[in-house]
Design an enzyme around this catalytic site. Sequence first.
Site, PDB file in Angstrom:
ATOM      1  N   LYS A 212       2.551   6.257   2.098  1.00  0.00           N
ATOM      2  CA  LYS A 212       3.694   5.871   3.367  1.00  0.00           C
ATOM      3  C   LYS A 212       4.541   4.819   2.299  1.00  0.00           C
ATOM      4  O   LYS A 212       5.914   5.081   2.364  1.00  0.00           O
ATOM      5  CB  LYS A 212       3.422   5.285   4.391  1.00  0.00           C
ATOM      6  CG  LYS A 212       2.591   3.672   4.045  1.00  0.00           C
ATOM      7  CD  LYS A 212       2.180   3.087   5.522  1.00  0.00           C
ATOM      8  CE  LYS A 212       1.108   2.184   5.566  1.00  0.00           C
ATOM      9  NZ  LYS A 212       1.309   1.088   4.711  1.00  0.00           N
TER      10      LYS A 212
ATOM     11  N   ARG B 133       1.499  -2.052  13.375  1.00  0.00           N
ATOM     12  CA  ARG B 133       0.391  -1.525  13.418  1.00  0.00           C
ATOM     13  C   ARG B 133      -0.457  -1.603  14.567  1.00  0.00           C
ATOM     14  O   ARG B 133      -1.810  -1.199  14.377  1.00  0.00           O
ATOM     15  CB  ARG B 133      -0.431  -2.210  12.138  1.00  0.00           C
ATOM     16  CG  ARG B 133      -0.216  -1.508  10.755  1.00  0.00           C
ATOM     17  CD  ARG B 133      -1.054  -2.326   9.786  1.00  0.00           C
ATOM     18  NE  ARG B 133      -1.504  -1.943   8.503  1.00  0.00           N
ATOM     19  CZ  ARG B 133      -1.096  -1.995   7.331  1.00  0.00           C
ATOM     20  NH1 ARG B 133       0.401  -2.186   7.498  1.00  0.00           N
ATOM     21  NH2 ARG B 133      -1.526  -1.509   6.446  1.00  0.00           N
TER      22      ARG B 133
ATOM     23  N   ARG C 299      -6.045   3.510  -7.639  1.00  0.00           N
ATOM     24  CA  ARG C 299      -4.390   3.164  -7.512  1.00  0.00           C
ATOM     25  C   ARG C 299      -4.469   2.006  -8.478  1.00  0.00           C
ATOM     26  O   ARG C 299      -5.315   0.922  -8.472  1.00  0.00           O
ATOM     27  CB  ARG C 299      -4.288   2.810  -6.015  1.00  0.00           C
ATOM     28  CG  ARG C 299      -3.073   2.524  -5.949  1.00  0.00           C
ATOM     29  CD  ARG C 299      -2.666   2.517  -4.480  1.00  0.00           C
ATOM     30  NE  ARG C 299      -3.009   1.655  -3.389  1.00  0.00           N
ATOM     31  CZ  ARG C 299      -2.652   1.584  -2.195  1.00  0.00           C
ATOM     32  NH1 ARG C 299      -1.666   2.226  -1.812  1.00  0.00           N
ATOM     33  NH2 ARG C 299      -3.190   0.711  -1.387  1.00  0.00           N
TER      34      ARG C 299
ATOM     35  N   ARG D 210      -5.308  -3.957  -6.859  1.00  0.00           N
ATOM     36  CA  ARG D 210      -5.004  -4.839  -5.621  1.00  0.00           C
ATOM     37  C   ARG D 210      -6.455  -5.354  -5.220  1.00  0.00           C
ATOM     38  O   ARG D 210      -7.349  -4.507  -5.181  1.00  0.00           O
ATOM     39  CB  ARG D 210      -4.463  -4.168  -4.561  1.00  0.00           C
ATOM     40  CG  ARG D 210      -2.733  -4.511  -4.132  1.00  0.00           C
ATOM     41  CD  ARG D 210      -2.098  -3.603  -3.413  1.00  0.00           C
ATOM     42  NE  ARG D 210      -2.748  -3.706  -2.225  1.00  0.00           N
ATOM     43  CZ  ARG D 210      -2.139  -2.801  -0.992  1.00  0.00           C
ATOM     44  NH1 ARG D 210      -1.168  -2.369  -1.137  1.00  0.00           N
ATOM     45  NH2 ARG D 210      -2.669  -3.079   0.003  1.00  0.00           N
TER      46      ARG D 210
ATOM     47  N   ARG E  20     -10.826  -1.073   6.190  1.00  0.00           N
ATOM     48  CA  ARG E  20      -9.335  -1.142   6.709  1.00  0.00           C
ATOM     49  C   ARG E  20      -9.108   0.467   7.255  1.00  0.00           C
ATOM     50  O   ARG E  20      -8.245   0.433   8.406  1.00  0.00           O
ATOM     51  CB  ARG E  20      -8.406  -1.024   5.115  1.00  0.00           C
ATOM     52  CG  ARG E  20      -8.505  -2.443   4.832  1.00  0.00           C
ATOM     53  CD  ARG E  20      -7.963  -2.678   3.433  1.00  0.00           C
ATOM     54  NE  ARG E  20      -6.560  -2.229   3.252  1.00  0.00           N
ATOM     55  CZ  ARG E  20      -5.782  -1.881   1.979  1.00  0.00           C
ATOM     56  NH1 ARG E  20      -6.482  -1.857   1.004  1.00  0.00           N
ATOM     57  NH2 ARG E  20      -4.592  -1.433   2.132  1.00  0.00           N
TER      58      ARG E  20
HETATM   59  P1  AMP Z   1      -0.516  -2.507   3.324  1.00  0.00           P
HETATM   60  O1  AMP Z   1       0.411  -2.945   1.888  1.00  0.00           O
HETATM   61  O2  AMP Z   1       0.661  -1.895   4.081  1.00  0.00           O
HETATM   62  O3  AMP Z   1      -1.612  -1.703   3.230  1.00  0.00           O
HETATM   63  O4  AMP Z   1      -0.907  -3.796   3.751  1.00  0.00           O
HETATM   64  C1  AMP Z   1      -2.022  -4.719   3.298  1.00  0.00           C
HETATM   65  C2  AMP Z   1      -2.625  -5.663   4.150  1.00  0.00           C
HETATM   66  O5  AMP Z   1      -1.786  -6.523   4.823  1.00  0.00           O
HETATM   67  C3  AMP Z   1      -3.163  -4.867   5.509  1.00  0.00           C
HETATM   68  O6  AMP Z   1      -4.583  -4.467   5.149  1.00  0.00           O
HETATM   69  C4  AMP Z   1      -3.115  -6.095   6.471  1.00  0.00           C
HETATM   70  O7  AMP Z   1      -4.110  -6.888   6.295  1.00  0.00           O
HETATM   71  C5  AMP Z   1      -2.080  -6.725   5.980  1.00  0.00           C
HETATM   72  N1  AMP Z   1      -0.735  -6.137   6.977  1.00  0.00           N
HETATM   73  C6  AMP Z   1       0.392  -5.334   6.631  1.00  0.00           C
HETATM   74  N2  AMP Z   1       0.958  -5.179   7.497  1.00  0.00           N
HETATM   75  C7  AMP Z   1       0.507  -5.724   8.663  1.00  0.00           C
HETATM   76  C8  AMP Z   1       0.789  -5.507  10.216  1.00  0.00           C
HETATM   77  N3  AMP Z   1       1.901  -4.893  10.496  1.00  0.00           N
HETATM   78  N4  AMP Z   1      -0.016  -6.271  11.080  1.00  0.00           N
HETATM   79  C9  AMP Z   1      -1.206  -6.708  10.516  1.00  0.00           C
HETATM   80  N5  AMP Z   1      -1.417  -6.995   9.337  1.00  0.00           N
HETATM   81  C10 AMP Z   1      -0.818  -6.331   8.320  1.00  0.00           C
END
Ligand code: AMP
Length: 214
Positions: free
Chosen positions: A13, A88, A127, A155, A166
């Site tokens: 995404k 989310r 990654r 990461r 996750r």
């Molecule tokens: P991502 O880079 O989108 O995979 O996000 C990494 C981490 O950030 C996720 O595993 C969550 O812990 C947190 N996170 C990102 N977006 C959200 C959201 N909309 N709501 C809650 N936690 C978020």
Amino acid sequence: MRLVMIGAPASGKGTQAHKLTRHFNLDHISTGEMLRAEEAKRSELGLVVESYLKRGQLVPDGLVVKLVGERLALNHLAQGFILDGFPRTLNQALALDQALTALGQAIDAALLIEVPDSAVLERITGRRADPETGRIYHLKYSPPPPEILSRLEQRDDDTAELMQARLNTYHERIAPVVAHYREGGLLVAVDGTSSPDAVFAQVLRLLNSRRSPG
Ligand code: AMP
């Protein structure tokens, strides 16, 4: 155009969001990136955020809704935006609807990038990010130039154990969000298993067919 991007971690995404951002000249709003930036500041808020990211858990709705609300209210969104990683949860989706209504705006489409868990798990362990450019590589599928290999970083939350946590959280929370956009006639589902360019071609085709039906 105002888009919401939904997909499991490592579904691609973020890559698709970057492509769409360039193609339609949108503002790319990634909550994951915003939260990691907060974490890096080591602020009080950053330390709270870190405690959730470390465990692969979602940060509380109130916190992320506030961050996104502040960002949406900034006045440079005339070209539209793409929300990457938000909403989310159903609460976040409803809060987003409210915030946009208050701004006299609405979402045009919610893009769902579909990839089976087994493929996600394979993608995630390979990654790597380049801290200098922000570019994301995959050791097997999108290999970096050898000369930058040593500076690439994994990461903290990209490990197999955290990944499963996750993914579980993702499936549990995203189902009502998907239902919300489906009911609103906004859901656009895309098969995310092919190459990034092939997925992007499919995204453009589906978005264009919505904009000019028939
Ligand atoms: P991502 O880079 O989108 O995979 O996000 C990494 C981490 O950030 C996720 O595993 C969550 O812990 C947190 N996170 C990102 N977006 C959200 C959201 N909309 N709501 C809650 N936690 C978020």
